[in-house]
Write an enzyme that holds these catalytic residues in place. Sequence first.
Site, short mmCIF file in Angstrom:
data_model
loop_
_atom_site.label_atom_id
_atom_site.label_comp_id
_atom_site.label_asym_id
_atom_site.label_seq_id
_atom_site.Cartn_x
_atom_site.Cartn_y
_atom_site.Cartn_z
N ASN A 9 4.90 -6.76 -1.33
CA ASN A 9 6.00 -7.72 -1.19
C ASN A 9 7.31 -6.93 -1.32
O ASN A 9 7.74 -6.62 -2.41
CB ASN A 9 5.89 -8.79 -2.29
CG ASN A 9 7.04 -9.77 -2.24
OD1 ASN A 9 7.80 -9.80 -1.28
ND2 ASN A 9 7.17 -10.58 -3.27
N TRP A 10 7.90 -6.65 -0.16
CA TRP A 10 9.10 -5.80 -0.16
C TRP A 10 10.37 -6.56 -0.54
O TRP A 10 11.44 -5.96 -0.64
CB TRP A 10 9.27 -5.15 1.22
CG TRP A 10 8.36 -3.98 1.45
CD1 TRP A 10 7.52 -3.41 0.55
CD2 TRP A 10 8.22 -3.24 2.67
NE1 TRP A 10 6.85 -2.35 1.12
CE2 TRP A 10 7.26 -2.22 2.43
CE3 TRP A 10 8.79 -3.31 3.93
CZ2 TRP A 10 6.89 -1.31 3.40
CZ3 TRP A 10 8.41 -2.41 4.91
CH2 TRP A 10 7.47 -1.41 4.64
N LYS A 11 10.27 -7.89 -0.64
CA LYS A 11 11.44 -8.70 -1.03
C LYS A 11 12.63 -8.33 -0.13
O LYS A 11 12.45 -8.11 1.05
CB LYS A 11 11.73 -8.51 -2.53
CG LYS A 11 10.48 -8.74 -3.36
CD LYS A 11 10.73 -8.80 -4.84
CE LYS A 11 9.39 -9.02 -5.55
NZ LYS A 11 9.55 -9.31 -6.98
N HIS A 98 6.74 -18.19 -3.89
CA HIS A 98 7.01 -17.08 -4.81
C HIS A 98 8.01 -17.57 -5.86
O HIS A 98 8.92 -18.34 -5.56
CB HIS A 98 7.57 -15.89 -4.04
CG HIS A 98 7.68 -14.66 -4.89
ND1 HIS A 98 8.70 -14.48 -5.80
CD2 HIS A 98 6.86 -13.58 -5.01
CE1 HIS A 98 8.51 -13.33 -6.43
NE2 HIS A 98 7.40 -12.77 -5.97
N GLU A 100 10.53 -16.32 -7.16
CA GLU A 100 11.96 -16.12 -6.85
C GLU A 100 12.47 -17.23 -5.95
O GLU A 100 13.64 -17.63 -6.03
CB GLU A 100 12.16 -14.72 -6.23
CG GLU A 100 12.06 -13.64 -7.30
CD GLU A 100 11.54 -12.30 -6.83
OE1 GLU A 100 11.53 -12.04 -5.61
OE2 GLU A 100 11.11 -11.51 -7.70
N GLU A 170 1.16 -14.96 -10.70
CA GLU A 170 2.27 -14.06 -11.05
C GLU A 170 3.09 -14.69 -12.18
O GLU A 170 3.98 -15.50 -11.91
CB GLU A 170 3.18 -13.86 -9.85
CG GLU A 170 2.51 -13.23 -8.64
CD GLU A 170 3.53 -12.56 -7.73
OE1 GLU A 170 3.36 -11.38 -7.45
OE2 GLU A 170 4.50 -13.21 -7.33
N GLY A 176 8.84 -7.84 -11.98
CA GLY A 176 9.98 -6.92 -11.93
C GLY A 176 10.52 -6.54 -13.31
O GLY A 176 11.60 -5.98 -13.42
N SER A 213 4.61 -6.50 -12.19
CA SER A 213 4.67 -5.16 -12.79
C SER A 213 3.36 -4.38 -12.69
O SER A 213 3.05 -3.55 -13.55
CB SER A 213 5.15 -5.23 -14.24
OG SER A 213 6.46 -5.76 -14.29
N GLY A 234 5.30 -5.79 -5.91
CA GLY A 234 6.71 -5.66 -5.56
C GLY A 234 7.16 -4.21 -5.66
O GLY A 234 6.88 -3.39 -4.77
N GLY A 235 7.80 -3.86 -6.76
CA GLY A 235 8.42 -2.54 -6.93
C GLY A 235 7.53 -1.37 -6.58
O GLY A 235 7.97 -0.43 -5.89
#
Length: 259
Positions: A9-11, A98, A100, A170, A176, A213, A234-235
């Site tokens: 998930n590159w956001k 998601h 966010e 999640e 994150g 994470s 993500g990250g």
Amino acid sequence: MKKKHLIANWKMHKTVQEAAAFIAALLPKLEAIDKRQLAIAIAPSFVHLSAIAGLIDGDASIQLVAQNCHHEREGAFTGEVSAAMLSSIGVAGVLIGHSERRIYQKEGDSLLAKKIKRVLETGMQPFLCCGESVAARRDGSHKEAVQQQLTESLSGLTPKEIASLGIAYEPVWAIGTGQVASIEVITEMHTFIREILSNQYGGINIPILYGGSCNPQNAKAIFSCPNVAGGLIGGASLEVDSFMKLVGALLEQKDDTIY
Ligand code: PGA
């Protein structure tokens, strides 16, 4: 066949050029991997989807997933993207709900139920994200919160439709933050989600991914928890080397923990 999933998930990260460089570096590294049991997907910004679809050019080793879509089929919704548009460029799945988007766009469960229907209509796979807030975790209502998200977002779906879904657990406090959920929490919550699905929809075995994470250091332990069918990352998905370490950790996972 039981499939393991890894979704990057590159956001809102990377330019199109950076995305293209990532894919160019990733494709050769995936060649040697047996993909029959592994579904690797990239969820970039909408802007990158067509360009990446061109680079992948039918290569079955990577699937494209969108980070969102609109709940209506089409219409006067300036700035929005429909499920049919995504499907028409070869997108295979869509992230729905998601945290966010739940937080910043105020997306609620009844809206997410409509989005899931729309995605299924076009033959793509919805990945429904769920997970409790830090407040719910602190006051002990985490199970209730996740149960409510699932029950409301899946309401109106037939067992056959549910069977085409993926779920991502999640916890909001882990996304994150570097504060990964413990093995006990992941095991407890994935087992709980599996129970909800089997109580409400019978013997449906759909993948439940963990997100929050997850990184090359903790992935092996996370992927060995029962009912974890992979990760939504993500990250740690933004660099090829780190992403490939996650692919490696997933390849080592034993089949009997997937469902
Ligand atoms: P993270 O994000 O891996 O950076 O915590 C996961 C996600 O939001 O899907």
